[in-house]
Design a protein around this motif. Sequence first.
Motif, mmCIF file in Angstrom:
data_model
loop_
_atom_site.group_PDB
_atom_site.id
_atom_site.type_symbol
_atom_site.label_atom_id
_atom_site.label_comp_id
_atom_site.label_asym_id
_atom_site.label_seq_id
_atom_site.Cartn_x
_atom_site.Cartn_y
_atom_site.Cartn_z
ATOM 1 N N PRO A 140 0.822 -1.220 0.000
ATOM 2 C CA PRO A 140 0.000 0.000 0.000
ATOM 3 C C PRO A 140 0.851 1.263 0.000
ATOM 4 C CG PRO A 140 -0.732 -1.541 1.696
ATOM 5 C CD PRO A 140 0.540 -2.088 1.135
ATOM 6 N N ASP A 141 0.383 2.255 -0.714
ATOM 7 C CA ASP A 141 1.077 3.542 -0.795
ATOM 8 C C ASP A 141 0.902 4.278 0.524
ATOM 9 O OD1 ASP A 141 1.990 6.097 -1.380
ATOM 10 O OD2 ASP A 141 1.247 6.030 -3.428
ATOM 11 N N PRO A 142 1.995 4.724 1.149
ATOM 12 C CA PRO A 142 1.890 5.420 2.437
ATOM 13 C C PRO A 142 1.501 6.895 2.321
ATOM 14 C CG PRO A 142 4.172 5.277 1.795
ATOM 15 C CD PRO A 142 3.385 4.546 0.734
ATOM 16 N N ALA A 143 1.339 7.394 1.105
ATOM 17 C CA ALA A 143 1.055 8.825 0.923
ATOM 18 C C ALA A 143 -0.257 9.206 1.604
ATOM 19 C CB ALA A 143 0.981 9.154 -0.565
ATOM 20 N N HIS A 149 -3.704 11.775 -4.266
ATOM 21 C CA HIS A 149 -3.840 10.473 -3.622
ATOM 22 C C HIS A 149 -5.203 10.381 -2.942
ATOM 23 C CE1 HIS A 149 0.472 11.512 -3.716
ATOM 24 N NE2 HIS A 149 0.598 10.269 -4.115
ATOM 25 N N HIS A 150 -5.991 9.399 -3.371
ATOM 26 C CA HIS A 150 -7.295 9.153 -2.760
ATOM 27 C C HIS A 150 -7.305 7.716 -2.257
ATOM 28 C CE1 HIS A 150 -9.804 12.465 -4.893
ATOM 29 N NE2 HIS A 150 -8.595 12.884 -4.605
ATOM 30 N N ARG A 151 -7.779 7.527 -1.048
ATOM 31 C CA ARG A 151 -7.875 6.183 -0.482
ATOM 32 C C ARG A 151 -9.340 5.774 -0.477
ATOM 33 N NH1 ARG A 151 -4.373 7.061 2.711
ATOM 34 N NH2 ARG A 151 -2.696 5.951 1.701
ATOM 35 N N TYR A 196 5.682 12.862 -2.326
ATOM 36 C CA TYR A 196 4.827 11.743 -2.692
ATOM 37 C C TYR A 196 4.462 11.713 -4.163
ATOM 38 C CZ TYR A 196 4.350 11.218 2.302
ATOM 39 O OH TYR A 196 4.618 11.040 3.624
ATOM 40 N N ALA A 197 5.133 12.502 -4.979
ATOM 41 C CA ALA A 197 4.788 12.538 -6.404
ATOM 42 C C ALA A 197 5.166 11.218 -7.067
ATOM 43 C CB ALA A 197 5.514 13.688 -7.091
#
Length: 200
Positions: A140-143, A149-151, A196-197
């Motif tokens: 999983p992306d930690p951003a 970034h949308h979760r 986080y790009a």
Amino acid sequence: MTTSIVQSSGENKGGGRERAGVFALAGAIVTIVVLYLVLNQGSSGDSARGLLPYQALAGTLPESDREQFRAIRDQLLSAETQRVRTKRWPDVESLAFPGAGYTWTRFERGMVTDYLGLPKDPAQPAWLLEIQEPEPGVPPDPAPNDEEHHRLSDGTTLHTYVWTHRLGGQLQAGFVPQPQNTGWIELFTKVPSPVYAIRR
């Protein structure tokens, strides 16, 4: 056949000095990069500082384009809700994309979904909503959640981008593999974090 020894392990007398020089150079480079990032994150009068050449702030656009940008971002939330419910991205017809003078089409390639809006009036800009899902098996992306970034409620972190192209009447319908390389401008409400790009 003769063999010549260039350097044996017992003859390394200047290695400590060379190692210290390499560490000093590495420290100088890290210091310069940190200073650059700190100075670019500062609140100067230049609101576009920190943007790449193919990026712009939506606030610099004409009012009609700003409204289009906001409406596309709103439809992204609707699309995300449908994606969680149905496990697939919705068809264009089930979303209320803005602009009566636009033809919207969905394209998919791998883990990327594009919603492309081409204008009927060739003088109007084209619009692109790009959604990138993570590759299977990738951690999983930690951003943190932000504009890019949308979760989703199922834990999936998406990378989302809104693009515009001033020459909308000259474009053909189709998947856009690298928007930044074909004249598209990526839009943001505020300057994104360089930490986080992610670019595909």
